[in-house]
Design an enzyme around this catalytic site. Structure first.
Site, PDB file in Angstrom:
ATOM      1  CG  HIS A 116      -8.274  11.469  -3.737  1.00  0.00           C
ATOM      2  ND1 HIS A 116      -7.779  10.340  -4.351  1.00  0.00           N
ATOM      3  CD2 HIS A 116      -9.106  11.030  -2.761  1.00  0.00           C
ATOM      4  CE1 HIS A 116      -8.279   9.265  -3.766  1.00  0.00           C
ATOM      5  NE2 HIS A 116      -9.101   9.651  -2.799  1.00  0.00           N
TER       6      HIS A 116
ATOM      7  N   GLY B 296     -10.294   1.172  -6.499  1.00  0.00           N
ATOM      8  CA  GLY B 296      -8.905   1.376  -6.099  1.00  0.00           C
ATOM      9  C   GLY B 296      -8.420   0.260  -5.170  1.00  0.00           C
TER      10      GLY B 296
ATOM     11  CD  GLN C  82     -15.126  -0.277  -1.655  1.00  0.00           C
ATOM     12  OE1 GLN C  82     -15.834   0.234  -0.801  1.00  0.00           O
ATOM     13  NE2 GLN C  82     -14.522   0.459  -2.570  1.00  0.00           N
TER      14      GLN C  82
ATOM     15  N   GLY D  47     -17.409  10.938  -4.046  1.00  0.00           N
ATOM     16  CA  GLY D  47     -17.015  12.331  -4.257  1.00  0.00           C
ATOM     17  C   GLY D  47     -15.746  12.670  -3.505  1.00  0.00           C
TER      18      GLY D  47
ATOM     19  CE  LYS E 252      -6.872   4.641   1.750  1.00  0.00           C
ATOM     20  NZ  LYS E 252      -8.301   4.612   1.917  1.00  0.00           N
TER      21      LYS E 252
ATOM     22  CB  SER F 168      -7.817   8.466   1.882  1.00  0.00           C
ATOM     23  OG  SER F 168      -9.024   8.533   2.609  1.00  0.00           O
TER      24      SER F 168
ATOM     25  CG  HIS G 201     -11.614   9.485  -6.576  1.00  0.00           C
ATOM     26  ND1 HIS G 201     -11.403  10.287  -5.486  1.00  0.00           N
ATOM     27  CD2 HIS G 201     -12.354   8.438  -6.139  1.00  0.00           C
ATOM     28  CE1 HIS G 201     -12.006   9.763  -4.432  1.00  0.00           C
ATOM     29  NE2 HIS G 201     -12.579   8.641  -4.789  1.00  0.00           N
TER      30      HIS G 201
ATOM     31  NE  ARG H 252     -13.986   8.313   6.345  1.00  0.00           N
ATOM     32  CZ  ARG H 252     -14.689   7.367   5.699  1.00  0.00           C
ATOM     33  NH1 ARG H 252     -14.082   6.558   4.846  1.00  0.00           N
ATOM     34  NH2 ARG H 252     -15.981   7.221   5.906  1.00  0.00           N
TER      35      ARG H 252
END
Ligand code: PAF
Length: 287
Positions: free
Chosen positions: A34, A147, A153, A31, A149, A185, A37, A187
């Protein structure tokens, strides 16, 4: 757009899609959507018939001292973006739906998860690998988008899909950046205006590394020190790591080969930022 909160409800719908020959695409998210996404959702829209966005702030990928409680959850904003982008289903399970009483199984991590984020956030990748495996099992996507970014992962999930024969096509989309270069991000909302300006230094440092490589420097230490030199000009930033790695194994490289990934992680106050750049060297003509 359907909003589904139960894992069974999602699984039943996916089974129907599969029976009807509908190609399912999944964009897994936590969630606070931005434009990064949005780019994943748009790319997914082109690659599937039924587009599912999962929104789940996965507790198992946060360490005890991390930001689980304060992680942004602007759900009305997220729904609005999903509706606007033509998402068919928002899958928003509760923590209990994903980890009911008696839940026990976790995925053992491959070596690509050992270094970098894996070292600094020891709980993180086991939580990611487990939740992604569960999401794939429930949603049964043919294609899933991540992503760049979160480079490590994406390497981890690729390995997971291969090793466990999950049968999902993995698509990794380029990092979306603010106009000044800061990687988008969820964050970033934690950064004050002043910190946002300072945060760009991480991207500048990766660019400096890429630049020296393009100028012909092949010594890994020299590339690393070019990156560190930029970051050290910004005393508000603490470096967690700056690395030059093989993009498939994420092992550090002493010498630049044809393709490398530059990885960086820093802290500004209490905010942690990661970013990366892939560098591909032009082939040198042999005389
Ligand atoms: O990248 C993220 O947002 C999360 O790590 C993911 C892949 C949705 C798993 O919780």
């Amino acid at each position: 757009m359907k909003i589904i909160r139960s894992a069974t409800g999602m699984a039943v719908l996916s089974q129907r899609f599969l029976r009807e020959g509908v190609r399912i695409g999944l964009v897994p998210t936590m969630g606070a959507l931005h434009d990064g996404h949005r780019a994943l959702i748009r790319e997914a829209r082109l690659r599937c018939d039924a587009l599912v966005v999962s929104i789940f702030v996965n507790p198992t990928q946060f360490g005890p001292q991390e930001d689980l409680a304060k992680y942004p959850r602007p759900i009305a904003h997220d729904h609005a973006m999903c509706r606007k982008e033509g998402v068919d289903v928002c899958f928003e399970p509760t923590a209990n739906a994903m980890y009911p009483n008696g839940f026990q199984t976790v995925v053992t991590l491959p070596t690509v998860a050992r270094r970098w984020e894996g070292e600094i956030r020891p709980h993180h990748f086991s939580g990611v690998a487990t939740v992604v495996t569960k999401l794939f099992g429930i949603v049964r996507p043919q294609v899933a988008l991540f992503g760049q970014k979160d480079f490590q992962q994406s390497v981890l999930v690729r390995q997971l899909v291969k090793d466990l024969n999950l049968g999902v096509e993995m698509v990794v989309c380029p990092t979306v950046r603010e106009t000044d270069g800061l990687a988008m991000s969820s964050r970033n909302v934690y950064l004050s205006q002043e910190e946002q300006v300072r945060a760009i230094t991480l991207y500048k440092s990766l660019r400096a590394g890429a630049e020296v490589i393009r100028r012909g420097v092949t010594d890994g230490k020299a590339v690393q020190s070019a990156m560190a030199h930029v970051l050290k000009k910004e005393p508000a930033i603490t470096i967690d790591y700056l690395a030059l790695c093989d993009p498939s194994t994420l092992e550090p490289l002493c010498d630049v080969t044809s393709r490398v990934v530059l990885l960086g992680a820093v802290r500004i106050g209490s905010v942690r930022l990661i970013d990366n750049l892939l560098v591909t060297l032009p082939r040198r003509s042999s005389k």
